[in-house]
Design an enzyme around this catalytic site. Structure first.
Site, PDB file in Angstrom:
ATOM      1  N   CYS A   1       0.814  -1.340  -0.010  1.00  0.00           N
ATOM      2  CA  CYS A   1       0.006  -0.098  -0.060  1.00  0.00           C
ATOM      3  C   CYS A   1       0.821   1.224   0.047  1.00  0.00           C
ATOM      4  O   CYS A   1       1.646   1.522   0.947  1.00  0.00           O
ATOM      5  CB  CYS A   1      -0.781   0.191   1.238  1.00  0.00           C
ATOM      6  SG  CYS A   1      -1.852   1.487   1.251  1.00  0.00           S
TER       7      CYS A   1
ATOM      8  N   CYS B   1      -0.658   3.819  -7.164  1.00  0.00           N
ATOM      9  CA  CYS B   1      -1.334   3.142  -5.887  1.00  0.00           C
ATOM     10  C   CYS B   1      -1.584   1.679  -6.345  1.00  0.00           C
ATOM     11  O   CYS B   1      -1.994   1.464  -7.658  1.00  0.00           O
ATOM     12  CB  CYS B   1      -2.790   3.733  -5.995  1.00  0.00           C
ATOM     13  SG  CYS B   1      -4.007   3.062  -4.854  1.00  0.00           S
TER      14      CYS B   1
END
Length: 261
Positions: free
Chosen positions: A70, A177
């Site tokens: 992440c 992302c």
């Protein structure tokens, strides 16, 4: 061999599927916190606490390494997670693949969440690894959330909006992302210009998976046909893979070649 992965949501699927392809025998622990998504608008302190909770839930399964799959959590929580878990459990963070993307000379674009776009963290990576390269930072509001919940119309709208902000002459695109890697080919189709050289996409899944295996060290391969287990932790609860995860090839492949953890 047991490898844990942590993310706010299902963005960890890309790295998990890569680990599975490299070591089919590895037991995987996927820990996320979908109840508190999105993380982007949260304070750094809040993100850190939530990331620590998700990582500790994974660490309870005693993995040989933990991947923070992440970008947001890596930016804000990586030092705190390492302080809590290392050296007992090696912790691998996720960094946007700006360095390899810039090695081609550009021009390049970086798609990221609005919170990351323009942040000192991302600007520092550009300064360190893409000096002299034409770089366009593209915010992608709503894309990670749409991917998380498999909102097809939302994905299309968010990709179209980001593509409209992306210069037509970019040669490389950084997926800043981990959720974006699940819709990489849809992004490519939206940005690729007719008659132009093929667009190169740069994600992080391959690099973090390889780094985790390096940190663990050499282990003898398992017998052919051996498949590791899959344990899924959603906001602290052990559950099956969420239905939205199965809309993506990475989620389906994990479920197909794993046994229950």
């Amino acid at each position: 061999m047991k490898i844990a992965l942590m993310d706010s949501g299902i963005g960890l699927l890309a790295a998990a599927a890569t680990v599975r392809s490299l070591r089919p025998d590895a037991d995987l622990v996927l820990s996320s916190d979908p109840d508190s998504m999105p993380w982007g608008p949260r304070t750094p302190e809040d993100v850190t606490q939530r990331a620590l909770a998700a990582c500790e839930a994974a660490a309870a399964h005693r993995p040989d390494a933990l991947i923070i799959a992440c970008n947001t959590a890596s930016v804000h929580a990586l030092p705190a997670v390492r302080a809590r878990l290392e050296p007992a459990i090696p912790v691998i963070g996720t960094v946007p693949a700006i360095k390899p993307a810039a090695s081609g000379g550009g021009p390049l674009a970086i798609w990221a969440t609005p919170a990351t776009t323009g942040s000192p963290y991302q600007r520092g990576l550009i300064r360190d690894f893409a000096a002299g390269v034409e770089v366009t930072e593209v915010p992608c509001p709503g894309l990670a959330d749409a991917v998380q919940w498999a909102d097809e119309e939302g994905i299309d709208r968010a990709i179209a909006a980001a593509a409209a902000l992306t210069p037509r002459d970019v040669q490389a695109l950084v997926l800043g992302c981990t959720h974006y890697e699940l819709v990489a080919e849809r992004i490519r189709a939206a940005v690729q210009q007719p008659g132009a050289a093929p667009l190169t996409l740069h994600g992080s899944a391959g690099a973090v998976a390889a780094q985790a295996l390096r940190r663990i060290g050499e282990r003898p391969p398992a017998a052919p046909g051996t498949h590791g287990s899959l344990t899924v932790i959603l906001s602290g609860r052990t559950e099956p893979l969420p239905q939205a995860a199965l809309t993506y090839a990475e989620g389906r492949s994990l479920q197909a070649v794993s046994h229950a953890g």
